[in-house]
Design a protein around this motif. Structure first.
Motif, PDB file in Angstrom:
ATOM      1  N   GLY A 145       0.902  -1.251  -0.076  1.00 16.55           N
ATOM      2  CA  GLY A 145       0.023  -0.216  -0.172  1.00 16.55           C
ATOM      3  C   GLY A 145       0.770   1.140  -0.096  1.00 16.55           C
ATOM      4  O   GLY A 145       1.836   1.455  -0.545  1.00 16.55           O
ATOM      5  N   PRO A 146       0.436   2.035   0.838  1.00 12.04           N
ATOM      6  CA  PRO A 146       1.407   3.517   0.924  1.00 12.04           C
ATOM      7  C   PRO A 146       2.713   3.125   1.286  1.00 12.04           C
ATOM      8  O   PRO A 146       3.657   4.044   1.318  1.00 12.04           O
ATOM      9  CB  PRO A 146       0.598   4.335   1.700  1.00 12.04           C
ATOM     10  N   ASP A 147       3.176   2.098   1.668  1.00  9.73           N
ATOM     11  CA  ASP A 147       4.553   1.745   2.505  1.00  9.73           C
ATOM     12  C   ASP A 147       5.278   0.823   1.864  1.00  9.73           C
ATOM     13  O   ASP A 147       5.095  -0.301   1.730  1.00  9.73           O
ATOM     14  CB  ASP A 147       4.030   1.192   3.849  1.00  9.73           C
ATOM     15  N   PRO A 148       6.447   1.329   1.191  1.00 13.25           N
ATOM     16  CA  PRO A 148       7.118   0.382   0.344  1.00 13.25           C
ATOM     17  C   PRO A 148       8.156  -0.271   0.982  1.00 13.25           C
ATOM     18  O   PRO A 148       9.006  -0.937   0.471  1.00 13.25           O
ATOM     19  CB  PRO A 148       7.815   1.448  -0.748  1.00 13.25           C
ATOM     20  N   GLY A 149       8.196   0.031   2.351  1.00  7.43           N
ATOM     21  CA  GLY A 149       9.304  -0.634   3.267  1.00  7.43           C
ATOM     22  C   GLY A 149      10.698  -0.107   2.926  1.00  7.43           C
ATOM     23  O   GLY A 149      10.774   0.957   2.404  1.00  7.43           O
ATOM     24  N   ALA A 150      11.679  -1.070   3.045  1.00  6.83           N
ATOM     25  CA  ALA A 150      12.902  -0.303   2.649  1.00  6.83           C
ATOM     26  C   ALA A 150      12.973  -0.089   1.243  1.00  6.83           C
ATOM     27  O   ALA A 150      12.469  -0.687   0.204  1.00  6.83           O
ATOM     28  CB  ALA A 150      14.021  -1.525   2.824  1.00  6.83           C
ATOM     29  N   VAL A 151      13.865   1.029   0.825  1.00  2.00           N
ATOM     30  CA  VAL A 151      14.263   1.369  -0.475  1.00  2.00           C
ATOM     31  C   VAL A 151      15.817   1.160  -0.780  1.00  2.00           C
ATOM     32  O   VAL A 151      16.433   1.500  -0.017  1.00  2.00           O
ATOM     33  CB  VAL A 151      13.339   2.418  -1.075  1.00  2.00           C
ATOM     34  N   ALA A 152      15.952   0.901  -2.039  1.00  3.05           N
ATOM     35  CA  ALA A 152      17.447   0.987  -2.387  1.00  3.05           C
ATOM     36  C   ALA A 152      17.567   1.380  -3.957  1.00  3.05           C
ATOM     37  O   ALA A 152      16.435   1.503  -4.599  1.00  3.05           O
ATOM     38  CB  ALA A 152      18.114  -0.401  -2.106  1.00  3.05           C
ATOM     39  N   LYS A 153      18.830   1.532  -4.432  1.00  6.07           N
ATOM     40  CA  LYS A 153      19.200   1.910  -5.770  1.00  6.07           C
ATOM     41  C   LYS A 153      19.660   0.687  -6.452  1.00  6.07           C
ATOM     42  O   LYS A 153      20.623   0.227  -5.919  1.00  6.07           O
ATOM     43  CB  LYS A 153      19.846   3.219  -5.885  1.00  6.07           C
ATOM     44  N   ARG A 154      19.421   0.485  -7.493  1.00  2.00           N
ATOM     45  CA  ARG A 154      19.928  -0.596  -8.520  1.00  2.00           C
ATOM     46  C   ARG A 154      19.971  -0.223 -10.095  1.00  2.00           C
ATOM     47  O   ARG A 154      18.871   0.385 -10.464  1.00  2.00           O
ATOM     48  CB  ARG A 154      19.217  -1.835  -8.365  1.00  2.00           C
ATOM     49  N   SER A 155      21.275  -0.013 -10.497  1.00  6.23           N
ATOM     50  CA  SER A 155      21.246   0.542 -11.707  1.00  6.23           C
ATOM     51  C   SER A 155      20.526   1.930 -12.038  1.00  6.23           C
ATOM     52  O   SER A 155      19.870   2.010 -13.136  1.00  6.23           O
ATOM     53  CB  SER A 155      20.964  -0.533 -12.902  1.00  6.23           C
TER      54      SER A 155
END
Ligand SMILES: [Zn+2]
Length: 356
Positions: A145-155
């Protein structure tokens, strides 16, 4: 049908020429229709039971698959079947219509179920076994829902915990269903399905079972999924019921972690569940990555809201560190996600087989 034609025949003799022509055409059409339907619904064949006949035997003798046609035979001949499903010698029995057979639940052959949440490519789930028949699983993929949890970058692109936890959870659900389990997906996204890409697009439209909007507040969000599981748990009574919660951890970029498991400190069944999963992962690593020691742990962690407040025995799985490049490889590759799901399903099956 026959009576209609007879009525028309009487009518025919009272008609003038032009209407006779029109009538004849109608008559031919009707007759064609009548022939077609009479082929499809031909008068049922009957047989007389002789000494030694049973339902299975009489079906086989007449060229019917006894598993497919058993139910239909019983339905057709209810009056002449004894309480122990025996036949009476000398009595006439109606044979089923070809094509009226149903697949009995005792045969797992060519049976499949349809599960649209898996997406077009994976919606059809072939049933492979009955190993998990009687087991009920509630699957919560973390966040959503509105909460994506942890986020990171990849390429250069953003990746989020909830999408990967969801994809593994769907694959897990599919494996469990294929072994005959009953599965409830507590977090659902009706347009994502199982995805084979490595970068899963971040979206915010997941809902909570059965179709509730997921609130923004973390407290309400966790309370909502907990309430859904507990309600179903109470409805399903004394069955073997387990909750599987899936997350992807977020730690410092350098930290590489193996898949590990939490349980409630007071739940013996939860601890056993986590331990059986860990055992399965150890075996899989020994087989597929023999030069690398698996170090995933089993720990009690009762300060987590979902672990503390849900009723079924629960295992809480962390699949890896989303920020670590090596761990990203584990979860960004669809084949790896599929293997993870299959191993989890195997661990759950091991636990269920020991509970009986
Ligand atoms: Zn999480």
């Amino acid at each position: 049908m026959l009576t209609i034609i007879l009525n028309f025949s009487i009518f025919k003799s009272d008609c003038d020429g032009s209407s006779v022509k029109r009538f004849l055409l109608l008559f031919i059409l009707l007759q064609a229709f009548w022939i077609n339907t009479s082929i499809a619904q031909s008068t049922p064949k009957t047989v007389i039971a002789v000494s030694g006949d049973g339902i299975h035997k009489i079906l086989i003798k007449n060229g019917f698959d006894p598993i497919k046609y058993y139910k239909e035979f019983v339905r057709l001949n209810k009056k002449n079947i004894s309480r122990s499903n025996g036949l009476f010698i000398g009595k006439k029995y109606i044979l089923p219509n070809e094509g009226s057979g149903t697949t009995s639940s005792s045969s797992a052959d060519d049976k499949s179920i349809d599960f649209p949440l898996f997406g077009k490519k994976y919606a059809k789930v072939p049933i492979e076994s009955n190993a998990l028949k009687g087991a009920i699983y509630y699957l919560i993929s973390g966040h959503g829902g509105p909460d994506p949890g942890a986020v990171a970058k990849r390429s250069g692109r953003t990746i989020s915990e909830d999408e990967y936890a969801y994809d593994v959870t769907l694959r897990l659900a599919r494996s469990l269903l294929a072994q005959g389990a009953e599965v409830y997906l507590i977090i659902q996204d009706k347009n994502d399905g199982i995805r084979d890409e490595s970068i899963l697009k971040v979206d915010y439209d997941e809902v909570n079972y059965p179709n509730q909007k997921i609130p923004r507040s973390q407290k309400l969000r966790l309370r909502q999924r907990t309430a859904s599981v507990n309600k179903l748990f109470k409805q399903n009574g004394k069955a073997y019921q387990r909750l599987v919660v899936t997350h992807v951890d977020s730690r410092s970029q350098r930290e590489k972690i193996d898949v590990f498991f939490y349980h409630h400190k007071n739940s013996k069944s939860g601890k056993r569940l986590a331990t059986n999963l860990q055992k399965t992962f150890k075996q899989k690593y020994a087989k597929y990555q023999p030069n690398r020691k698996y170090t995933g742990t089993v720990e009690s962690r009762s300060n987590l809201y979902v672990i503390r407040n849900t009723l079924p025995p629960v295992v809480y799985i962390e699949l890896g560190n989303l920020k670590n490049t090596a761990d990203q490889r584990r979860i960004l590759n669809a084949t790896n996600r599929d293997a993870l799901a299959k191993w989890i399903a195997e661990g759950l099956t091991l636990d269920y087989s020991k509970s009986k």
